[in-house]
Write a protein that holds these residues in place. Structure first.
Motif, mmCIF file in Angstrom:
data_model
loop_
_atom_site.group_PDB
_atom_site.id
_atom_site.type_symbol
_atom_site.label_atom_id
_atom_site.label_comp_id
_atom_site.label_asym_id
_atom_site.label_seq_id
_atom_site.Cartn_x
_atom_site.Cartn_y
_atom_site.Cartn_z
ATOM 1 N N UNK A 267 12.808 3.977 -2.293
ATOM 2 C CA UNK A 267 11.598 3.483 -1.630
ATOM 3 C C UNK A 267 11.963 2.496 -0.530
ATOM 4 N N UNK A 268 12.933 1.626 -0.797
ATOM 5 C CA UNK A 268 13.361 0.647 0.206
ATOM 6 C C UNK A 268 13.920 1.339 1.443
ATOM 7 N N UNK B 138 15.620 -3.824 -1.042
ATOM 8 C CA UNK B 138 15.230 -3.461 -2.402
ATOM 9 C C UNK B 138 14.551 -4.632 -3.094
ATOM 10 N N UNK B 139 14.975 -5.861 -2.742
ATOM 11 C CA UNK B 139 14.352 -7.044 -3.337
ATOM 12 C C UNK B 139 12.878 -7.144 -2.943
ATOM 13 N N UNK B 140 12.573 -6.773 -1.694
ATOM 14 C CA UNK B 140 11.177 -6.811 -1.253
ATOM 15 C C UNK B 140 10.337 -5.799 -2.020
ATOM 16 N N UNK B 141 10.915 -4.630 -2.275
ATOM 17 C CA UNK B 141 10.203 -3.618 -3.050
ATOM 18 C C UNK B 141 9.979 -4.097 -4.474
ATOM 19 N N UNK C 175 0.828 -1.207 0.000
ATOM 20 C CA UNK C 175 0.000 0.000 0.000
ATOM 21 C C UNK C 175 0.858 1.251 0.000
ATOM 22 N N UNK C 176 1.933 1.257 0.798
ATOM 23 C CA UNK C 176 2.805 2.423 0.844
ATOM 24 C C UNK C 176 3.651 2.534 -0.418
ATOM 25 N N UNK C 177 4.030 1.397 -0.984
ATOM 26 C CA UNK C 177 4.813 1.426 -2.219
ATOM 27 C C UNK C 177 4.007 2.068 -3.338
ATOM 28 N N UNK C 178 2.729 1.734 -3.422
ATOM 29 C CA UNK C 178 1.876 2.342 -4.446
ATOM 30 C C UNK C 178 1.829 3.856 -4.291
ATOM 31 N N UNK C 179 1.746 4.324 -3.048
ATOM 32 C CA UNK C 179 1.703 5.770 -2.817
ATOM 33 C C UNK C 179 3.008 6.438 -3.246
ATOM 34 N N UNK C 180 4.136 5.792 -2.946
ATOM 35 C CA UNK C 180 5.429 6.372 -3.307
ATOM 36 C C UNK C 180 5.666 6.316 -4.809
ATOM 37 N N UNK C 181 5.229 5.241 -5.438
ATOM 38 C CA UNK C 181 5.378 5.151 -6.892
ATOM 39 C C UNK C 181 4.537 6.202 -7.603
ATOM 40 N N UNK C 182 3.410 6.544 -7.003
ATOM 41 C CA UNK C 182 2.538 7.542 -7.620
ATOM 42 C C UNK C 182 3.212 8.903 -7.697
ATOM 43 N N UNK C 183 4.197 9.143 -6.827
ATOM 44 C CA UNK C 183 4.920 10.413 -6.872
ATOM 45 C C UNK C 183 5.810 10.502 -8.102
ATOM 46 N N UNK C 184 6.277 9.333 -8.588
ATOM 47 C CA UNK C 184 7.029 9.283 -9.835
ATOM 48 C C UNK C 184 8.449 9.798 -9.767
#
Length: 277
Positions: free
Chosen positions: A251-252, A259-262, A235-244
């Protein structure tokens, strides 16, 4: 059937009159409302409870004899009346600081006319004026009408569930299906959430002011972020990716994971079927 409770009349220094007060029958809610800081914060996150939001949404009505009630507007006359009262209180407060009324008068006036939590330790004349002017305006407005606290949140239809004293609009299971899912998801981790709050207070004890409401909000927000990053990082990764603007490594580091988990979370996200309208 109405919940049992004890009704009594108490003096409200803001309105200068006796008002009805009813105790809640729930020990849990009573304990929460007596907490000077957490009474207005959601049990599962850092947001304000629905009850705190409703308390701030005051309504002013007047019902003439044999007529329907109507809203009372804020007129210039009411503003002038409130300003005179505020100026008189500020003048007395300045004299109290000079010791004209004894050593305890400044503290008594702050406790009577101000919100100590919101003042954040600033008992200066300027801070006192800021709080007194707002309260004097509400008091003057109420004298020309009936001051009511709304029983539902702004924008909600008639018949909606009453504002919750425990949860925010995003976590009240009676508010919507989405809120119920959020409640069920976060309620499972409530013990871990409270444990994180205690750890953050301990780790940042030298930097946080226990009497500052903003510090309490910061701690609960940070605990919620850490819990979500640990339990559902997608859920948090989606929010951070949305920032572009962030790479997988950034992100990791932000989430405190590898980084592998991300990368794996992003891969799972891309493999989800697209919704079809």
């Amino acid at each position: 059937m109405a919940k049992p409770g004890t009704a009594r009349r108490v003096f409200d220094p803001l309105l200068n009159e006796l008002v009805a007060e009813r105790d809640t029958s729930s020990d849990r809610i009573r304990a929460k409302l007596t907490d000077a800081y957490d009474w207005c914060l959601c049990e599962l996150c850092w947001r304000s409870t629905e009850y705190a939001t409703a308390v701030g949404a005051r309504k002013f009505f007047k019902r003439p004899r044999r007529e329907n009630a109507h809203a009372v507007p804020l007129t210039d006359a009411i503003r002038v009346e409130a300003q005179k009262e505020a100026d008189a209180l500020v003048a007395r407060y300045e004299r109290a600081w000079k010791g004209e009324f004894g050593p305890y008068e400044p503290g008594r006036m702050v406790a009577t006319y101000c919100d100590i939590v919101e003042m954040r330790g600033d008992c200066s004349v300027e801070a006192f004026r800021e709080h007194v002017e707002q309260r004097a305006l509400i008091a003057a407005w109420a004298r020309h009408s009936n001051l009511l606290a709304v029983t539902r949140l702004p924008g909600q239809p008639k018949g909606a569930a009453k504002p919750s004293k425990l949860y925010c609009e995003a976590h009240n299971p009676r508010r919507s299906d989405e809120a119920r899912r959020a409640y069920q998801r976060d309620k499972r981790f409530a013990p871990q959430y409270n444990e994180l709050i205690e750890k953050i207070w301990t780790a940042q004890a030298g930097n946080l002011l226990a009497w500052d409401i903003e510090a309490h909000v910061h701690v609960k927000r940070e605990a919620y972020r850490q819990l979500q990053a640990h339990k559902s990082p997608t859920r948090l990764i989606d929010d951070l990716l949305a920032q572009g603007t962030m790479s997988q490594a950034e992100i990791a580091r932000r989430l405190g994971v590898s980084r592998q988990a991300v990368s794996a979370a992003i891969k799972r996200r891309s493999q989800k079927p697209m919704a079809v309208n």
